[in-house]
Design an enzyme around this catalytic site. Structure first.
Site, short mmCIF file in Angstrom:
data_model
loop_
_atom_site.label_atom_id
_atom_site.label_comp_id
_atom_site.label_asym_id
_atom_site.label_seq_id
_atom_site.Cartn_x
_atom_site.Cartn_y
_atom_site.Cartn_z
N GLY A 213 0.81 -1.20 0.00
CA GLY A 213 0.00 0.00 0.00
C GLY A 213 0.84 1.25 0.00
O GLY A 213 2.04 1.22 -0.29
N ASN A 214 0.23 2.37 0.31
CA ASN A 214 0.93 3.66 0.36
C ASN A 214 0.34 4.51 1.47
O ASN A 214 -0.59 4.10 2.17
CB ASN A 214 0.86 4.36 -1.00
CG ASN A 214 -0.56 4.57 -1.47
OD1 ASN A 214 -1.34 5.30 -0.86
ND2 ASN A 214 -0.92 3.91 -2.58
#
Length: 418
Positions: A213-214
């Site tokens: 993810g980020n």
């Protein structure tokens, strides 16, 4: 309205069970420094009494055309307002407003108001979806009124569906943005426009408990949605893994992965006037999803994770525009050579505008503020100084609105060979 005067807001309340929620909206308006005059209908007073409205607003509620006749309240209240909000707005109230009926103080106020008017509908799903109501909403919007889309959720009794009054804090945000626009003398320039915005960050699952993810929280995308709604747009917000309050009036589509976001965006873009890709979309996803949790083995290094490319959603939407004149906006989060990389990305993606900003562990992601440069396919550069994400959002909509007003003949990457 002078710079030192309190903004004058008329809060109209019509007769629906959601009238009790307007008390919270009133509290937020008064505590933030607005001078609020409550104008409830006779039906609304069956749900919340006059004493409550007077106590919360600090002034007597205005209920009758025939009270204080010498002050001509049916004309004075609307004329002196900086903003009129009707929350809740029942199907009956929308019909009266669309037809221009004036059988009580609130409907008279609506006819005399020269300021922006916001309706926050609340009713059962069948009433909202009825062709008569939809026609009335279209009429009001065509005249410049902002009609917020109702929320989806629990209604009266055991019923659920579209028709729920949006949360008071989100109606307040719309009011705040509309007042800010009015103070600057700018029109509601996105009325009747359909806007699609992506927000948040995608997550690509490795196994049932882990993902790639980020750091994106979706704040910039949600700011874009709120400011577009305040300028009169109909907004579809494709939200990836966010827990932010839903902007009042936005149709929200929840997604998790890049593939899900692509499907939702392509579908929503089919009838959109403008598409804004503000979400942080993963460039890659694991080539193999492990059905069971990947175990740590003593004395052994983990197996490498092989990645595969995700589709380039921005480039796809830019290249295959669903309708003539559609404006496409992208975002570029860069860590070095920010403008050079941004210009290269603009040429590659072939969008109309690209919002370029520098990101890092303590920059942009999760912050309430942002700074950026908006690059145009026509060679323009619009710097946006450090400030609230809503300010950047309004700059983006200024540029989008200008391009929408030009129509299909405006320079776009597809037309000028960029």
């Amino acid at each position: 309205m002078t710079q030192t005067a309190k903004p004058k807001v008329v809060l109209g309340v019509s007769g629906g069970i959601a009238a009790y929620k307007a008390c919270e909206l009133l509290r937020r308006l008064t505590e933030s420094g607005h001078d609020v005059q409550v104008v409830p209908t006779a039906s609304a007073l069956h749900f919340v009494g006059e004493a409550t409205w007077s106590a919360l607003s600090g002034k007597p509620a205005a209920t009758e055309v025939w009270e204080n006749v010498h002050e001509v309240p049916h004309v004075r209240i609307g004329r002196s307002a900086d903003l009129v909000i009707v929350a809740p707005a029942t199907a009956d109230m929308l019909a009266k407003a669309a037809l221009g009926l004036a059988d009580d103080l609130l409907t008279n106020t609506l006819l005399t108001a020269t300021c922006p008017v916001v309706f926050a509908p609340a009713m059962h799903t069948e009433m909202w979806e009825h062709p008569a109501t939809q026609t009335n909403v279209a009429i009001l919007r065509s005249r410049g009124a902002i009609v917020i889309e109702p929320a989806v959720g629990r209604l009266t009794g055991v019923d659920t569906g579209k028709g729920r009054l949006p949360e008071p804090e989100e109606i307040f945000e719309v009011a705040r943005r509309v007042l800010a626009r009015g103070a600057s003398g700018l029109a509601q320039d996105l009325i009747g426009r359909r806007i699609v915005i992506s927000a948040g960050g995608t997550r690509e699952p490795l196994d049932p408990v882990r993902y790639l993810g980020n750091r994106s929280t979706g704040k910039q995308g949600f700011a874009l949605a709120r400011t577009a709604l305040a300028r009169g747009a109909q907004v579809t917000l494709v939200a990836a893994n966010t827990d932010l309050p839903v902007p009042a009036g936005a149709d929200v589509v929840r997604v998790g992965t890049a593939l899900q976001l692509r499907e939702a965006m392509v579908k929503a873009a089919a009838d959109a006037d403008a598409v804004v890709m503000a979400a942080a979309v993963a460039d890659f996803r694991p080539a193999v999803y492990r059905a069971g949790k990947i175990k740590k083995k003593d004395g052994q290094e983990p197996d490498p994770v092989r990645l595969t490319r995700n589709p380039d959603i921005l480039a796809e939407i830019s290249a295959e525009r669903a309708r003539e004149g559609q404006v496409v906006v992208g975002f570029a989060a860069e860590t070095d050579d920010v403008l050079a990389n941004g210009r290269a990305k603009l040429a590659r993606k072939r969008c109309d505008l690209l919002v370029v900003n520098e990101v890092g562990e303590k920059k942009t992601f999760g912050s309430a503020d942002n700074e950026a440069v908006v690059l145009g396919a026509d060679g323009s550069e619009t710097p946006v100084p450090y400030g609230p994400k809503e300010s950047l959002a309004d700059t983006v909509w200024d540029l989008v609105a200008t391009r929408l007003q030009r129509g299909p003949e405006a320079d776009t990457p597809a037309q000028n060979g960029r």
